[in-house]
Design an enzyme around this catalytic site. Sequence first.
Site, PDB file in Angstrom:
ATOM      1  N   SER A 104       0.825  -1.208   0.000  1.00  0.00           N
ATOM      2  CA  SER A 104       0.000   0.000   0.000  1.00  0.00           C
ATOM      3  C   SER A 104       0.866   1.268   0.000  1.00  0.00           C
ATOM      4  O   SER A 104       1.601   1.482  -0.964  1.00  0.00           O
ATOM      5  CB  SER A 104      -0.960  -0.070   1.202  1.00  0.00           C
ATOM      6  OG  SER A 104      -1.928   0.928   1.131  1.00  0.00           O
ATOM      7  N   ASP A 154     -10.345  -3.587  -5.528  1.00  0.00           N
ATOM      8  CA  ASP A 154      -9.633  -2.702  -4.595  1.00  0.00           C
ATOM      9  C   ASP A 154     -10.211  -1.287  -4.698  1.00  0.00           C
ATOM     10  O   ASP A 154     -10.091  -0.645  -5.743  1.00  0.00           O
ATOM     11  CB  ASP A 154      -8.136  -2.708  -4.953  1.00  0.00           C
ATOM     12  CG  ASP A 154      -7.279  -1.988  -3.916  1.00  0.00           C
ATOM     13  OD1 ASP A 154      -7.811  -1.087  -3.238  1.00  0.00           O
ATOM     14  OD2 ASP A 154      -6.096  -2.330  -3.803  1.00  0.00           O
ATOM     15  N   HIS A 185      -8.285  -4.344  -0.970  1.00  0.00           N
ATOM     16  CA  HIS A 185      -6.950  -3.774  -0.759  1.00  0.00           C
ATOM     17  C   HIS A 185      -6.093  -4.642   0.167  1.00  0.00           C
ATOM     18  O   HIS A 185      -4.903  -4.377   0.328  1.00  0.00           O
ATOM     19  CB  HIS A 185      -7.121  -2.360  -0.167  1.00  0.00           C
ATOM     20  CG  HIS A 185      -5.903  -1.490  -0.272  1.00  0.00           C
ATOM     21  ND1 HIS A 185      -5.353  -1.106  -1.480  1.00  0.00           N
ATOM     22  CD2 HIS A 185      -5.107  -0.935   0.681  1.00  0.00           C
ATOM     23  CE1 HIS A 185      -4.285  -0.344  -1.263  1.00  0.00           C
ATOM     24  NE2 HIS A 185      -4.104  -0.236   0.043  1.00  0.00           N
TER      25      HIS A 185
HETATM   26  C1  MLT Z   1      -1.376   6.047  -0.185  1.00  0.00           C
HETATM   27  O1  MLT Z   1      -1.749   7.077   0.312  1.00  0.00           O
HETATM   28  O2  MLT Z   1      -0.180   5.732  -0.313  1.00  0.00           O
HETATM   29  C2  MLT Z   1      -2.421   5.136  -0.695  1.00  0.00           C
HETATM   30  O3  MLT Z   1      -3.663   5.745  -0.658  1.00  0.00           O
HETATM   31  C3  MLT Z   1      -2.466   3.859   0.053  1.00  0.00           C
HETATM   32  C4  MLT Z   1      -2.750   4.082   1.488  1.00  0.00           C
HETATM   33  O4  MLT Z   1      -3.900   4.219   1.868  1.00  0.00           O
HETATM   34  O5  MLT Z   1      -1.803   4.139   2.234  1.00  0.00           O
END
Ligand code: MLT
Length: 203
Positions: A104, A154, A185
């Site tokens: 992520s 996702d 996700h």
């Molecule tokens: C991010 O901000 O890098 C992406 O949205 C993934 C997350 O939620 O961390």
Amino acid sequence: MSMKHVFKKGEAGNQNTLLLLHGTGGDEHDLIPISEMIDPGAAVLSVRGNVDENGMNRFFRRLAEGVFDEEDLINRTKELKDFVDQAAEQYEFERKHVVAVGYSNGANIAGSLLYHYEKSLKGAALLHPMVPRRGIDIPSLQGISVFIGAGANDPICPPEETKELDKTLSEAGAAVDVFWANQGHQLTREEIDQVKAWYEKNM
Ligand code: MLT
């Protein structure tokens, strides 16, 4: 700036170092069990993101969910790259054999390393990544293998974004394998098994 981290030395004969990069709200301990599943003999450099978003650790700031603070992303990508360079000297691991495993937000900064710095990684397992930046020339990724783990449902990263990332990395010369799970996700066991198979074949 230094980064909180844990380092584990690899077994003799294993040149690889797994660079573990957690998701939003995680820390440097989260992905250790996954590194054990992928390659228990590899060295591990697991890093905590320096950004604090209401008590949650991240690798770079965002303006809203899915909207990155581009300037901060650029600066934090350099910070991480410099930290890995410096850690390689300090802990005496092979800088050329660093394989990122990021989930992520951690996958996004790993993707950003590939987008900004040539030879920053030997390979990368990007688990539920987004496209880190658009409209820039990215360095040659010849000889670099990338695994993308994506969820068909996702909500944070729609399938078109995964396809765009695959295309951009492939056009820069990377060998990209995309694994689609019928999931959102979250990380799944099946996905980690696929990472392991990719790693054993390519790393
Ligand atoms: C991010 O901000 O890098 C992406 O949205 C993934 C997350 O939620 O961390």
